[in-house]
Design a protein around this motif. Structure first.
Motif, PDB file in Angstrom:
ATOM      1  N   ASP A 134      -1.072  11.157  -8.211  1.00 51.91           N
ATOM      2  CA  ASP A 134       0.295  10.835  -8.636  1.00 51.91           C
ATOM      3  C   ASP A 134       1.246  12.004  -8.420  1.00 51.91           C
ATOM      4  O   ASP A 134       2.386  11.810  -7.990  1.00 51.91           O
ATOM      5  CB  ASP A 134       0.304  10.418 -10.111  1.00 51.91           C
ATOM      6  N   ALA A 135       0.783  13.221  -8.684  1.00 56.29           N
ATOM      7  CA  ALA A 135       1.640  14.394  -8.496  1.00 56.29           C
ATOM      8  C   ALA A 135       1.981  14.590  -7.022  1.00 56.29           C
ATOM      9  O   ALA A 135       3.099  14.981  -6.678  1.00 56.29           O
ATOM     10  CB  ALA A 135       0.958  15.638  -9.050  1.00 56.29           C
ATOM     11  N   LEU A 136       1.030  14.317  -6.129  1.00 59.18           N
ATOM     12  CA  LEU A 136       1.282  14.475  -4.701  1.00 59.18           C
ATOM     13  C   LEU A 136       2.189  13.375  -4.159  1.00 59.18           C
ATOM     14  O   LEU A 136       2.928  13.585  -3.209  1.00 59.18           O
ATOM     15  CB  LEU A 136      -0.038  14.483  -3.926  1.00 59.18           C
ATOM     16  N   GLN A 137       2.152  12.200  -4.787  1.00 59.03           N
ATOM     17  CA  GLN A 137       2.943  11.092  -4.281  1.00 59.03           C
ATOM     18  C   GLN A 137       4.345  11.032  -4.879  1.00 59.03           C
ATOM     19  O   GLN A 137       5.130  10.167  -4.513  1.00 59.03           O
ATOM     20  CB  GLN A 137       2.215   9.773  -4.531  1.00 59.03           C
ATOM     21  N   GLU A 138       4.677  11.950  -5.749  1.00 57.00           N
ATOM     22  CA  GLU A 138       6.020  11.957  -6.339  1.00 57.00           C
ATOM     23  C   GLU A 138       7.098  12.145  -5.281  1.00 57.00           C
ATOM     24  O   GLU A 138       8.183  11.591  -5.391  1.00 57.00           O
ATOM     25  CB  GLU A 138       6.133  13.064  -7.390  1.00 57.00           C
ATOM     26  N   SER A 139       6.815  12.928  -4.245  1.00 55.86           N
ATOM     27  CA  SER A 139       7.831  13.190  -3.225  1.00 55.86           C
ATOM     28  C   SER A 139       7.778  12.181  -2.075  1.00 55.86           C
ATOM     29  O   SER A 139       8.569  12.275  -1.148  1.00 55.86           O
ATOM     30  CB  SER A 139       7.662  14.604  -2.677  1.00 55.86           C
ATOM     31  N   ALA A 140       6.848  11.217  -2.127  1.00 55.26           N
ATOM     32  CA  ALA A 140       6.738  10.222  -1.061  1.00 55.26           C
ATOM     33  C   ALA A 140       7.894   9.232  -1.139  1.00 55.26           C
ATOM     34  O   ALA A 140       8.263   8.792  -2.227  1.00 55.26           O
ATOM     35  CB  ALA A 140       5.410   9.487  -1.173  1.00 55.26           C
ATOM     36  N   PRO A 141       8.475   8.853   0.000  1.00 49.47           N
ATOM     37  CA  PRO A 141       9.551   7.864  -0.036  1.00 49.47           C
ATOM     38  C   PRO A 141       9.050   6.507  -0.517  1.00 49.47           C
ATOM     39  O   PRO A 141       9.717   5.840  -1.292  1.00 49.47           O
ATOM     40  CB  PRO A 141      10.043   7.792   1.409  1.00 49.47           C
ATOM     41  N   GLU A 142       7.857   6.105  -0.057  1.00 50.49           N
ATOM     42  CA  GLU A 142       7.258   4.854  -0.511  1.00 50.49           C
ATOM     43  C   GLU A 142       5.749   5.016  -0.561  1.00 50.49           C
ATOM     44  O   GLU A 142       5.167   5.760   0.224  1.00 50.49           O
ATOM     45  CB  GLU A 142       7.583   3.713   0.462  1.00 50.49           C
ATOM     46  N   THR A 143       5.109   4.296  -1.477  1.00 56.13           N
ATOM     47  CA  THR A 143       3.653   4.297  -1.547  1.00 56.13           C
ATOM     48  C   THR A 143       3.172   2.852  -1.626  1.00 56.13           C
ATOM     49  O   THR A 143       3.904   1.946  -2.043  1.00 56.13           O
ATOM     50  CB  THR A 143       3.144   5.070  -2.784  1.00 56.13           C
ATOM     51  N   HIS A 144       1.907   2.677  -1.222  1.00 50.56           N
ATOM     52  CA  HIS A 144       1.303   1.353  -1.275  1.00 50.56           C
ATOM     53  C   HIS A 144      -0.192   1.524  -1.538  1.00 50.56           C
ATOM     54  O   HIS A 144      -0.890   2.180  -0.762  1.00 50.56           O
ATOM     55  CB  HIS A 144       1.538   0.607   0.042  1.00 50.56           C
ATOM     56  N   ASP A 145      -0.681   0.984  -2.616  1.00 52.79           N
ATOM     57  CA  ASP A 145      -2.096   1.060  -3.016  1.00 52.79           C
ATOM     58  C   ASP A 145      -2.603   2.504  -3.062  1.00 52.79           C
ATOM     59  O   ASP A 145      -3.722   2.806  -2.653  1.00 52.79           O
ATOM     60  CB  ASP A 145      -2.981   0.239  -2.071  1.00 52.79           C
ATOM     61  N   GLY A 146      -1.779   3.425  -3.516  1.00 52.70           N
ATOM     62  CA  GLY A 146      -2.198   4.812  -3.658  1.00 52.70           C
ATOM     63  C   GLY A 146      -2.068   5.648  -2.397  1.00 52.70           C
ATOM     64  O   GLY A 146      -2.521   6.786  -2.359  1.00 52.70           O
ATOM     65  N   TYR A 147      -1.474   5.114  -1.346  1.00 49.65           N
ATOM     66  CA  TYR A 147      -1.300   5.840  -0.088  1.00 49.65           C
ATOM     67  C   TYR A 147       0.177   5.952   0.248  1.00 49.65           C
ATOM     68  O   TYR A 147       0.983   5.118  -0.164  1.00 49.65           O
ATOM     69  CB  TYR A 147      -2.016   5.119   1.071  1.00 49.65           C
ATOM     70  N   TRP A 148       0.534   6.953   1.012  1.00 46.77           N
ATOM     71  CA  TRP A 148       1.907   7.077   1.491  1.00 46.77           C
ATOM     72  C   TRP A 148       2.170   5.960   2.475  1.00 46.77           C
ATOM     73  O   TRP A 148       1.324   5.651   3.320  1.00 46.77           O
ATOM     74  CB  TRP A 148       2.108   8.420   2.204  1.00 46.77           C
ATOM     75  N   GLN A 149       3.329   5.361   2.412  1.00 45.42           N
ATOM     76  CA  GLN A 149       3.696   4.356   3.385  1.00 45.42           C
ATOM     77  C   GLN A 149       4.797   4.935   4.254  1.00 45.42           C
ATOM     78  O   GLN A 149       5.833   5.376   3.763  1.00 45.42           O
ATOM     79  CB  GLN A 149       4.183   3.083   2.691  1.00 45.42           C
ATOM     80  N   VAL A 150       4.549   4.921   5.550  1.00 45.32           N
ATOM     81  CA  VAL A 150       5.493   5.505   6.507  1.00 45.32           C
ATOM     82  C   VAL A 150       5.963   4.400   7.447  1.00 45.32           C
ATOM     83  O   VAL A 150       5.271   3.389   7.623  1.00 45.32           O
ATOM     84  CB  VAL A 150       4.852   6.658   7.310  1.00 45.32           C
TER      85      VAL A 150
END
Length: 93
Positions: free
Chosen positions: A72-88
């Motif tokens: 969760d801490a690593l994904q805070e800066s992600a624009p979008e996430t899906h099922d625990g992964y970064w979505q690009v």
């Protein structure tokens, strides 16, 4: 070093030495042979063999798992996430 050995080395290394260079190389290796003959005369019977001159100390750390970050801490800066992964955005259509 004799001339036969020098000729073989010259051919092996694809060199073309002049007579002056040949005499310089021969004199150098003769000098090295004299130095090694002096070393061979040293009595090393009671000296333990060693691989390294200085003792080598290998520091081994304890093998343990350390969790530095949470997902969760690593994904805070992600624009979008899906099922625990970064979505690009898709690059190739």
């Amino acid at each position: 070093m004799n001339t036969d050995t020098l000729q073989k080395l010259e051919k092996l290394n694809q060199l073309c030495l002049t007579e002056a260079e040949k005499s310089t190389v021969t004199a150098f290796f003769d000098q090295q042979a004299d130095l090694f003959s002096c070393l061979e005369q040293i009595n090393t019977e009671n000296i333990a063999r060693m691989v390294h001159v200085m003792p080598i100390l290998t520091v081994v750390r304890e093998d343990r798992e350390i969790k530095l970050f949470t997902r969760d801490a690593l994904q805070e800066s992600a624009p979008e996430t899906h099922d625990g992964y970064w979505q690009v955005p898709r690059l190739i259509e």
